[in-house]
Design a protein around this motif. Structure first.
Motif, mmCIF file in Angstrom:
data_model
loop_
_atom_site.group_PDB
_atom_site.id
_atom_site.type_symbol
_atom_site.label_atom_id
_atom_site.label_comp_id
_atom_site.label_asym_id
_atom_site.label_seq_id
_atom_site.Cartn_x
_atom_site.Cartn_y
_atom_site.Cartn_z
ATOM 1 N N GLU A 194 0.837 -1.212 0.000
ATOM 2 C CA GLU A 194 0.000 0.000 0.000
ATOM 3 C C GLU A 194 0.865 1.252 0.000
ATOM 4 N N ASN A 195 1.940 1.222 0.825
ATOM 5 C CA ASN A 195 2.854 2.373 0.839
ATOM 6 C C ASN A 195 3.472 2.570 -0.538
ATOM 7 N N ALA A 196 3.883 1.461 -1.176
ATOM 8 C CA ALA A 196 4.524 1.546 -2.498
ATOM 9 C C ALA A 196 3.569 2.158 -3.516
ATOM 10 N N ILE A 197 2.282 1.891 -3.351
ATOM 11 C CA ILE A 197 1.290 2.442 -4.296
ATOM 12 C C ILE A 197 0.954 3.895 -3.954
ATOM 13 N N ARG A 198 0.776 4.147 -2.646
ATOM 14 C CA ARG A 198 0.312 5.476 -2.240
ATOM 15 C C ARG A 198 1.396 6.545 -2.372
ATOM 16 N N TYR A 199 2.615 6.210 -2.004
ATOM 17 C CA TYR A 199 3.688 7.222 -2.096
ATOM 18 C C TYR A 199 4.321 7.142 -3.481
ATOM 19 N N ASN A 200 3.508 7.455 -4.475
ATOM 20 C CA ASN A 200 3.934 7.274 -5.857
ATOM 21 C C ASN A 200 3.256 8.328 -6.739
ATOM 22 N N GLN A 228 10.423 -3.621 -4.431
ATOM 23 C CA GLN A 228 10.958 -2.384 -5.018
ATOM 24 C C GLN A 228 9.820 -1.622 -5.673
ATOM 25 N N ASP A 229 9.759 -0.278 -5.391
ATOM 26 C CA ASP A 229 8.720 0.520 -6.059
ATOM 27 C C ASP A 229 9.349 1.658 -6.846
ATOM 28 N N ASN A 230 8.520 2.295 -7.668
ATOM 29 C CA ASN A 230 9.014 3.434 -8.460
ATOM 30 C C ASN A 230 8.413 4.726 -7.911
ATOM 31 N N GLY A 286 10.131 7.915 -3.092
ATOM 32 C CA GLY A 286 11.363 7.691 -2.325
ATOM 33 C C GLY A 286 11.351 8.402 -0.982
ATOM 34 N N ILE A 287 12.339 8.071 -0.182
ATOM 35 C CA ILE A 287 12.434 8.678 1.158
ATOM 36 C C ILE A 287 13.840 9.248 1.299
ATOM 37 N N ALA A 288 13.925 10.504 1.739
ATOM 38 C CA ALA A 288 15.254 11.112 1.927
ATOM 39 C C ALA A 288 15.991 10.344 3.024
ATOM 40 N N GLN A 334 13.673 6.970 10.906
ATOM 41 C CA GLN A 334 12.484 7.264 11.724
ATOM 42 C C GLN A 334 11.188 6.668 11.199
ATOM 43 N N ILE A 335 11.182 6.181 9.939
ATOM 44 C CA ILE A 335 9.875 5.819 9.359
ATOM 45 C C ILE A 335 9.166 4.687 10.106
ATOM 46 N N PHE A 336 9.942 3.923 10.931
ATOM 47 C CA PHE A 336 9.291 2.841 11.679
ATOM 48 C C PHE A 336 8.741 3.325 13.026
ATOM 49 N N PHE A 372 3.592 7.106 14.463
ATOM 50 C CA PHE A 372 3.052 8.396 14.007
ATOM 51 C C PHE A 372 4.037 9.209 13.168
ATOM 52 N N TYR A 373 5.180 8.593 12.838
ATOM 53 C CA TYR A 373 6.142 9.368 12.029
ATOM 54 C C TYR A 373 5.709 9.366 10.572
ATOM 55 N N ARG A 374 5.633 10.583 10.014
ATOM 56 C CA ARG A 374 5.314 10.716 8.580
ATOM 57 C C ARG A 374 6.309 11.711 8.000
ATOM 58 N N VAL A 375 6.853 11.378 6.847
ATOM 59 C CA VAL A 375 7.776 12.306 6.196
ATOM 60 C C VAL A 375 6.959 13.529 5.781
ATOM 61 N N ASP A 376 7.539 14.725 5.936
ATOM 62 C CA ASP A 376 6.802 15.966 5.630
ATOM 63 C C ASP A 376 6.143 15.941 4.263
ATOM 64 N N GLY A 418 0.764 7.150 9.981
ATOM 65 C CA GLY A 418 2.136 7.026 10.497
ATOM 66 C C GLY A 418 2.288 5.796 11.388
ATOM 67 N N LEU A 419 1.299 4.897 11.343
ATOM 68 C CA LEU A 419 1.361 3.712 12.219
ATOM 69 C C LEU A 419 1.682 2.423 11.454
ATOM 70 N N GLY A 420 1.446 2.453 10.121
ATOM 71 C CA GLY A 420 1.591 1.220 9.321
ATOM 72 C C GLY A 420 2.930 0.538 9.508
ATOM 73 N N LEU A 421 4.017 1.289 9.372
ATOM 74 C CA LEU A 421 5.342 0.664 9.465
ATOM 75 C C LEU A 421 5.689 0.257 10.895
ATOM 76 N N SER A 422 5.145 0.962 11.916
ATOM 77 C CA SER A 422 5.448 0.513 13.289
ATOM 78 C C SER A 422 4.754 -0.813 13.567
ATOM 79 N N ILE A 423 3.558 -0.995 12.979
ATOM 80 C CA ILE A 423 2.896 -2.304 13.133
ATOM 81 C C ILE A 423 3.725 -3.368 12.411
ATOM 82 N N ILE A 467 13.395 0.429 -1.836
ATOM 83 C CA ILE A 467 13.472 -1.041 -1.776
ATOM 84 C C ILE A 467 13.428 -1.473 -0.310
ATOM 85 N N PHE A 468 12.450 -2.288 0.028
ATOM 86 C CA PHE A 468 12.381 -2.913 1.354
ATOM 87 C C PHE A 468 12.906 -4.342 1.196
ATOM 88 N N THR A 469 13.927 -4.714 2.016
ATOM 89 C CA THR A 469 14.424 -6.101 1.959
ATOM 90 C C THR A 469 14.087 -6.786 3.284
HETATM 91 P P1 ADP Z 1 1.557 6.032 6.880
HETATM 92 O O1 ADP Z 1 1.727 5.429 5.556
HETATM 93 O O2 ADP Z 1 0.247 5.766 7.508
HETATM 94 O O3 ADP Z 1 1.926 7.468 6.923
HETATM 95 P P2 ADP Z 1 3.750 4.334 7.656
HETATM 96 O O4 ADP Z 1 4.256 4.010 8.981
HETATM 97 O O5 ADP Z 1 3.293 3.229 6.785
HETATM 98 O O6 ADP Z 1 2.605 5.385 7.868
HETATM 99 O O7 ADP Z 1 4.887 5.113 6.888
HETATM 100 C C1 ADP Z 1 5.603 6.150 7.513
HETATM 101 C C2 ADP Z 1 6.129 7.131 6.536
HETATM 102 O O8 ADP Z 1 7.183 6.564 5.740
HETATM 103 C C3 ADP Z 1 5.121 7.547 5.520
HETATM 104 O O9 ADP Z 1 4.366 8.632 5.975
HETATM 105 C C4 ADP Z 1 5.963 7.917 4.321
HETATM 106 O O10 ADP Z 1 6.407 9.235 4.442
HETATM 107 C C5 ADP Z 1 7.176 7.006 4.435
HETATM 108 N N1 ADP Z 1 7.071 5.849 3.516
HETATM 109 C C6 ADP Z 1 6.773 4.590 3.847
HETATM 110 N N2 ADP Z 1 6.838 3.768 2.781
HETATM 111 C C7 ADP Z 1 7.215 4.510 1.752
HETATM 112 C C8 ADP Z 1 7.475 4.236 0.363
HETATM 113 N N3 ADP Z 1 7.342 3.003 -0.150
HETATM 114 N N4 ADP Z 1 7.859 5.275 -0.418
HETATM 115 C C9 ADP Z 1 8.006 6.493 0.101
HETATM 116 N N5 ADP Z 1 7.783 6.808 1.402
HETATM 117 C C10 ADP Z 1 7.378 5.855 2.198
#
Ligand code: ADP
Length: 462
Positions: free
Chosen positions: A365-371, A393-395, A398-400, A406-408, A411-415, A426-431, A454-456
């Motif tokens: 879902e993250n790979a699709i949504r952050y695209n 791997q997604d296209n 990306g994440i700086a 911090q993404i795990f 409630f952390y979300r990249v600006d 901001g909870l998906g990756l912590s779960i 790329i998540f490995t």
């Molecule tokens: P959420 O998606 O609900 O914000 P997550 O914990 O799943 O929370 O992700 C945290 C943050 O990491 C996201 O807000 C996003 O900024 C970044 N992120 C996660 N996966 C990706 C990805 N595949 N591509 C770009 N950014 C990502």
């Protein structure tokens, strides 16, 4: 009695045990020693008595067949030399009348005048108030036939035995005293860390984790082990406590934002909504979006709070689970394109199907949504010698690099995700991280802004 012993303090139990062990073992040793010495000494006394009688008999025989009692009476000094100073010898005729006496330490003991009733071994009797061995035996002196009575006092033996009892008692009491003092000292030494532990527990109970007792116990024994476990447990508890506090603070902070937004819109609707249909429509629309976000957040929070239990027998087919998740997601995101590559012979992964699907759902879902483009997601499953490696791997955007660590976090979300108004909690990756840790799955993230991520994942195999 049993209850009384159980209720004693550990120190007292230890001391009672040491005292009892010492008293019982000492009593057994003393008894054996006493009986052995008594038997040996009595035996010696008996032999002495017997020897005197034998020597006298030999002496009488050596005087020849014609010797008379009168001749012997003149010879008493010689006979005195044969017998011991404390012994008394009397010779009676068959009428029971005393005819000869050598020494006169003790009064006569009763005798029987019948020759047949004479003894061959001494018997223990109290004669004239003295504990003695008495031997009555028949004797032949020349033509005279009579009875010889030997009285052998056992006063030396009695004195020896009394002396022995006193000595044993004094040594026993001394040993008990030393043992009790030593065990008291040892018990104090052993109890010290336990007392410290108790004090530390009381401190934590009364003041929370801020004040923890410090232990100065370095020995590598059972108590040292107990203290190490206690300290580790305390650290874990403290961590859980801090995490829980953080969680409650984060959750209430994050939930406050949507509630404030809804509150603002609702008051706008109340003021102007009745007259201006656009305000009403927009207000309701935003409120619904915020409510949906809140709903998702609450669901995810509950999931985090529940914490999935580890199933030690769990195993699943990764390929099958990915197919299920893919099918599910393609109904929501029909434009997404999935590619898959499998290397090696298929094996089961040591994780439950539910847990794996949840991880995959979050990552896909993250790979699709952050695209920004048509999402293309390439998954490789590599069955390696010791584990199963999976890359996703997604296209996407990306994440700086500075955000990756911090993404795990909760409630952390990249600006960028916020500014682009991509919905999320901001909870998906912590779960994902929580589940992965439970099943010993390692996750590594590599990303380049504008290029993709790329998540490995490394799974243990079953
Ligand atoms: P959420 O998606 O609900 O914000 P997550 O914990 O799943 O929370 O992700 C945290 C943050 O990491 C996201 O807000 C996003 O900024 C970044 N992120 C996660 N996966 C990706 C990805 N595949 N591509 C770009 N950014 C990502």
């Amino acid at each position: 009695m049993k209850k009384w012993v159980l209720n004693l303090s550990l120190k007292k139990k230890w001391m009672v045990a040491v005292g009892l062990i010492i008293v019982i073992s000492y009593a057994i040793i003393s008894l054996v020693l006493y009986i052995a010495l008594q038997t040996w000494l009595l035996n010696n006394e008996e032999k002495n008595a017997q020897r005197t009688v034998d020597d006298l008999t030999v002496f009488f025989e050596s005087q020849g067949g014609a010797v008379t009692l009168q001749q012997l009476q003149t010879n008493t000094p010689l006979m005195k030399a044969i017998i011991n100073q404390e012994q008394t010898v009397r010779i009676f005729n068959l009428d029971g009348i005393e005819v000869l006496r050598i020494n006169d330490v003790t009064a006569a003991a009763p005798i029987s005048t019948s020759l047949r009733e004479q003894q061959s071994r001494p018997v223990e009797l109290v004669v004239d108030g003295t504990h003695s061995y008495v031997l009555n035996t028949s004797v032949q002196i020349g033509p005279f036939q009579g009875i010889l009575q030997l009285i052998h006092p056992l006063s030396t033996f009695d004195a020896m035995m009394n002396y022995m009892v006193t000595t044993l008692l004094i040594i026993g009491l001394g040993a008990l005293l030393v043992a009790v003092t030593l065990s008291n000292y040892l018990a104090d030494l052993l109890m010290k860390p336990l007392v410290q532990l108790r004090e530390s527990m009381v401190l934590v109970r009364d003041n929370g984790f801020e004040k923890k007792g410090r232990f100065k116990y370095a020995a590598d024994d059972e108590i040292g082990d107990l203290l190490t476990i206690y300290e580790a447990m305390l650290r874990e508890l403290e961590l859980a406590f801090i995490q829980q506090q953080q969680f409650v603070a984060d959750a209430s902070h994050e939930l406050r934002t949507p509630i404030q937004v809804i509150e603002g819109h609702l008051s706008m609707i109340q003021r102007w909504g009745k007259d201006e249909p656009e305000v009403l429509a927009e207000g309701l629309q935003t409120s619904l979006i915020e409510i949906a976000r809140m709903k998702k957040m609450i669901e995810e929070l509950l999931q985090l709070a529940r914490r999935e239990k580890l199933d030690p027998h769990a195993k699943t087919d990764i390929i099958e689970d990915i197919e299920t998740v893919k099918r599910e997601l393609m109904t929501i995101y029909p434009t997404a394109i999935f590619h898959e590559r499998v290397v090696g012979q298929m094996r089961h992964a040591a994780i439950s199907s539910n847990a794996l699907m949840q991880i995959m759902r979050n990552l896909f879902e993250n790979a699709i949504r952050y695209n920004d483009q048509t999402p293309v997601i390439e998954t490789t499953i590599h069955y390696r010698e010791n584990d199963i490696m999976m890359t996703i791997q997604d296209n996407g955007i990306g994440i700086a690099e500075e955000h990756i660590p911090q993404i795990f976090d909760r409630f952390y979300r990249v600006d960028e995700a916020r500014t682009k108004k991509i919905s999320g909690t901001g909870l998906g990756l912590s779960i994902t991280k929580m589940i992965a840790e439970k099943y010993f799955v390692k996750i590594i993230v590599k990303s380049k802004r504008g290029k993709g991520t790329i998540f490995t994942l490394y799974f243990l195999d079953k």
